[in-house]
Scaffold this active site. Structure first.
Site, mmCIF file in Angstrom:
data_model
loop_
_atom_site.group_PDB
_atom_site.id
_atom_site.type_symbol
_atom_site.label_atom_id
_atom_site.label_comp_id
_atom_site.label_asym_id
_atom_site.label_seq_id
_atom_site.Cartn_x
_atom_site.Cartn_y
_atom_site.Cartn_z
ATOM 1 N N HIS A 17 60.027 8.866 26.498
ATOM 2 C CA HIS A 17 61.340 8.439 26.977
ATOM 3 C C HIS A 17 61.184 7.214 27.846
ATOM 4 O O HIS A 17 60.068 6.699 28.031
ATOM 5 C CB HIS A 17 62.088 9.587 27.667
ATOM 6 C CG HIS A 17 61.404 10.147 28.883
ATOM 7 N ND1 HIS A 17 61.279 9.432 30.047
ATOM 8 C CD2 HIS A 17 60.806 11.342 29.108
ATOM 9 C CE1 HIS A 17 60.649 10.163 30.946
ATOM 10 N NE2 HIS A 17 60.333 11.324 30.394
ATOM 11 N N CYS A 128 53.685 21.164 34.934
ATOM 12 C CA CYS A 128 52.885 20.155 35.650
ATOM 13 C C CYS A 128 51.405 20.362 35.376
ATOM 14 O O CYS A 128 50.602 19.472 35.648
ATOM 15 C CB CYS A 128 53.020 20.267 37.159
ATOM 16 S SG CYS A 128 54.618 20.067 37.861
ATOM 17 N N HIS A 146 60.053 20.610 38.272
ATOM 18 C CA HIS A 146 60.720 21.102 37.057
ATOM 19 C C HIS A 146 61.745 22.194 37.316
ATOM 20 O O HIS A 146 62.472 22.587 36.407
ATOM 21 C CB HIS A 146 59.668 21.599 36.051
ATOM 22 C CG HIS A 146 58.782 20.501 35.551
ATOM 23 N ND1 HIS A 146 57.518 20.261 36.054
ATOM 24 C CD2 HIS A 146 59.001 19.543 34.622
ATOM 25 C CE1 HIS A 146 56.995 19.222 35.437
ATOM 26 N NE2 HIS A 146 57.877 18.754 34.575
ATOM 27 N N LYS A 298 62.203 14.629 30.238
ATOM 28 C CA LYS A 298 62.603 15.331 29.022
ATOM 29 C C LYS A 298 63.050 16.751 29.352
ATOM 30 O O LYS A 298 64.047 17.227 28.823
ATOM 31 C CB LYS A 298 61.405 15.358 28.061
ATOM 32 C CG LYS A 298 61.764 15.781 26.662
ATOM 33 C CD LYS A 298 62.465 14.679 25.913
ATOM 34 C CE LYS A 298 62.873 15.152 24.535
ATOM 35 N NZ LYS A 298 63.575 14.102 23.805
HETATM 36 N N1 MSP Z 1 49.436 13.664 31.443
HETATM 37 C C1 MSP Z 1 49.751 13.428 32.793
HETATM 38 C C2 MSP Z 1 49.075 12.174 33.317
HETATM 39 C C3 MSP Z 1 47.577 12.149 33.198
HETATM 40 S S1 MSP Z 1 46.912 10.624 33.728
HETATM 41 C C4 MSP Z 1 45.294 10.892 33.838
HETATM 42 C C5 MSP Z 1 51.258 13.266 32.942
HETATM 43 N N2 MSP Z 1 51.939 12.940 31.849
HETATM 44 S S2 MSP Z 1 53.496 12.664 31.773
HETATM 45 O O1 MSP Z 1 53.815 12.544 30.384
HETATM 46 O O2 MSP Z 1 54.226 13.625 32.518
HETATM 47 O O3 MSP Z 1 53.698 11.238 32.389
HETATM 48 C C6 MSP Z 1 53.912 11.038 33.755
HETATM 49 C C7 MSP Z 1 54.063 9.554 33.986
HETATM 50 O O4 MSP Z 1 55.085 9.020 33.115
HETATM 51 C C8 MSP Z 1 54.509 9.169 35.373
HETATM 52 O O5 MSP Z 1 53.454 9.122 36.299
HETATM 53 C C9 MSP Z 1 55.093 7.805 35.092
HETATM 54 O O6 MSP Z 1 54.078 6.884 34.876
HETATM 55 C C10 MSP Z 1 55.842 8.043 33.797
HETATM 56 N N3 MSP Z 1 57.184 8.587 34.015
HETATM 57 C C11 MSP Z 1 57.688 9.712 33.463
HETATM 58 N N4 MSP Z 1 58.982 9.853 33.859
HETATM 59 C C12 MSP Z 1 59.314 8.849 34.673
HETATM 60 C C13 MSP Z 1 60.477 8.502 35.385
HETATM 61 N N5 MSP Z 1 61.605 9.182 35.300
HETATM 62 N N6 MSP Z 1 60.415 7.418 36.183
HETATM 63 C C14 MSP Z 1 59.278 6.669 36.323
HETATM 64 N N7 MSP Z 1 58.181 6.988 35.660
HETATM 65 C C15 MSP Z 1 58.161 8.024 34.785
HETATM 66 O O7 MSP Z 1 51.733 13.406 34.048
#
Ligand code: MSP
Length: 504
Positions: A17, A128, A146, A298
């Site tokens: 997303h 998480c 969440h 999501k």
């Molecule tokens: N898989 C772990 C990260 C492992 S890194 C070694 C994870 N994945 S995630 O799919 O949840 O992605 C999180 C990251 O996605 C956030 O840290 C950010 O970079 C990005 N974002 C997801 N949603 C976001 C927002 N609503 N706003 C800004 N960034 C967002 O955590």
């Protein structure tokens, strides 16, 4: 010095997303900017495929985790080119080379004496994949991110001796104040460290979807240790037949959002110390894109689909909007209304208009030719030091401030048109030279801002530079100098207002 930048690797439990697109776009701007500086650049992104978030989502769909991982990894991979993102490699944590590296590094951590067997008892959020401390738990025993009910876990695990690193981490933060930015995030990480570090599980017993622990096949590694190591493992196999580790490690910048701060600013440096590896130079923590006041995610269902936005407005407009609207490092609300407003007022009316006026007047008054001569000293003064100022800001990952520096010059050029009113000069045969100087200064000013905009809006910048007959876009090309633009060619509207019809 090479420049190595990373994004988090995204969970494949759902489709990408706008939140994911945001970090990836920011990393791309930094990567492109450093390529402009003619440095060696390596830009890594990818997917995090193990652990409960993915296993649970697959079971809910009645499919195997690998199948879900394959399906969604493809969607994340496909997003990059659509966003005009120029990553050098896409890592998947199910790559066998990554898995072997995780086993190698974590075995070393154990050999170095930082692993022991114990029992974990506590609260856990499966979304998480994180163990929650008592003081973070929301009312009703819920996850603060969440809002789902936390599970109670009791498991025989191998532990990582995080507590052994308390002092070394405090020293790291004292010696390297730029290790974590912005400052609020640095303070947050440091106060977490100072509050006393507890050992954390390194393996999971109950799970099977993960990298096998080589010294005990009944365990897989806790997904976060597997995931964090992607930044290191990728270098060993990203280029077939070549190991880039020596040349590129440590990373220059890890970009993340604040949701995963603790993993990157506490666990990760401790793990690297335990494995005797060098620490990254900087972790930059940006804020959340919010919709309706909540983090876009999501699982909360409040997401904007980046594919749909790109289809309608193009990737450049999205890239520009995200970095302009939300000050990089802070939270910010995004909405279709504010997107459309910025598209119209800034992209179409300011940059688009500046380009069409400049090219249009050169066509009308000079048949597209720019005649040689000096630039207007007034404009030269306003552009002096601009490329260096942009570099200094991007060195600190201040992407919104950098974009604003550039945008002030876009506005300056529009004001210059109004001040000098070339249409008035064109009516007076005595003022031919003045008109030439104005047109030349405008063309070169437009060229300079366009070169600096290239990392933010690569496709539009390249189109415009082509039209100016000066395609070079290194940082040296960004200086305001006479004689670069010799003739211009007309182009179609860069940011058409009726995007539905134009399909831009
Ligand atoms: N898989 C772990 C990260 C492992 S890194 C070694 C994870 N994945 S995630 O799919 O949840 O992605 C999180 C990251 O996605 C956030 O840290 C950010 O970079 C990005 N974002 C997801 N949603 C976001 C927002 N609503 N706003 C800004 N960034 C967002 O955590």
């Amino acid at each position: 010095m090479p420049f190595y930048v990373t994004t988090p690797i995204y969970y494949v439990n759902a489709a990408p997303h706008l939140g994911h697109a945001y970090t990836t776009i920011a990393a791309d701007v930094m990567a492109r900017h450093h390529r402009q500086r003619e440095e060696e650049v390596f830009f890594l992104t990818g997917t995090d495929e193990h652990g409960e978030p993915v296993a649970d989502a697959a079971h809910a769909l009645g499919i195997e985790p690998q199948e879900l991982a394959d399906r969604n990894a493809e969607r994340f991979k496909a997003l990059a080119p659509q966003l005009q993102v120029s990553n050098d490699f896409f890592i998947r944590t199910t790559d066998p080379e990554h898995e072997a590296k995780v086993q190698e590094v974590l075995s070393r951590v154990r050999e170095n004496g930082f692993v022991y067997e114990g029992v974990y008892e506590g609260s856990y959020c499966p979304r998480c994949a994180d163990f929650k401390a008592e003081n973070e738990i929301e009312e009703g025993h819920r996850c603060p991110i969440h809002h789902i009910e936390l599970t109670r876990e009791r498991e025989q695990n191998y532990f990582f001796r995080l507590s052994d690193f308390q002092e070394r981490l405090e020293r790291l933060y004292a010696e390297r104040e730029d290790f974590v930015a912005p400052r609020t995030r640095y303070n947050e990480a440091l106060s977490f460290i100072r509050s006393g570090l507890r050992d954390v599980p390194l393996t999971r017993h109950r799970l099977t979807w993960g990298v096998r622990v080589p010294w005990d096949h009944e365990h897989v590694f806790y997904v976060w240790f597997d995931a964090l190591l992607n930044y290191y493992s990728a270098l060993s196999y990203a280029r077939p037949g070549e190991d880039l580790t020596e040349r590129l490690w440590p990373a220059s910048y890890h970009l993340i959002a604040k949701d995963i701060l603790r993993f990157h600013t506490v666990y990760w440096p401790a793990l690297l110390m335990a494995a005797e590896l060098e620490l990254p130079e900087h972790v930059f923590v940006h804020g959340y894109l919010l919709m309706g006041g909540e983090k876009m995610s999501k699982s909360l269902g409040n997401v904007l689909d980046p594919f749909a936005v790109i289809e309608r407005f193009g990737a450049d407009a999205l890239r520009f909007y995200l970095l302009r609207e939300v000050p990089f490092g802070q939270d910010g609300t995004v909405s279709s209304a504010s997107f459309e407003l910025r598209y119209e007022t800034e992209l179409a009316n300011e940059l688009g208009n500046l380009a069409s006026r400049t090219i249009g007047m050169l066509a009308r008054y000079r048949d597209g030719a720019v005649c040689a001569g000096e630039l207007d000293p007034l404009l030269e003064a306003d552009f002096a030091g601009l490329p260096a100022a942009v570099c200094a800001l991007i060195d600190r990952a201040e992407l919104t401030l950098a974009l604003d520096e550039i945008w002030q010059r876009v506005r300056r050029l529009n004001r210059y048109v109004e001040e000098r009113a070339p249409w008035v000069l064109a009516r007076d045969p005595e003022r031919v030279q003045e008109l030439d100087c104005v047109l030349r200064s405008l063309a070169e000013g437009l060229r300079s801002v366009t070169v600096l905009l290239w990392p933010f809006m690569p496709t539009s910048a390249e189109r415009l530079l082509e039209a100016l007959g000066a395609p070079g876009h290194t940082l040296a090309d960004a200086e305001l100098t006479a004689g670069r633009v010799r003739s211009v060619r007309a182009i179609a509207s860069m940011f058409p207002k009726d995007t539905q019809a134009a399909g831009a």
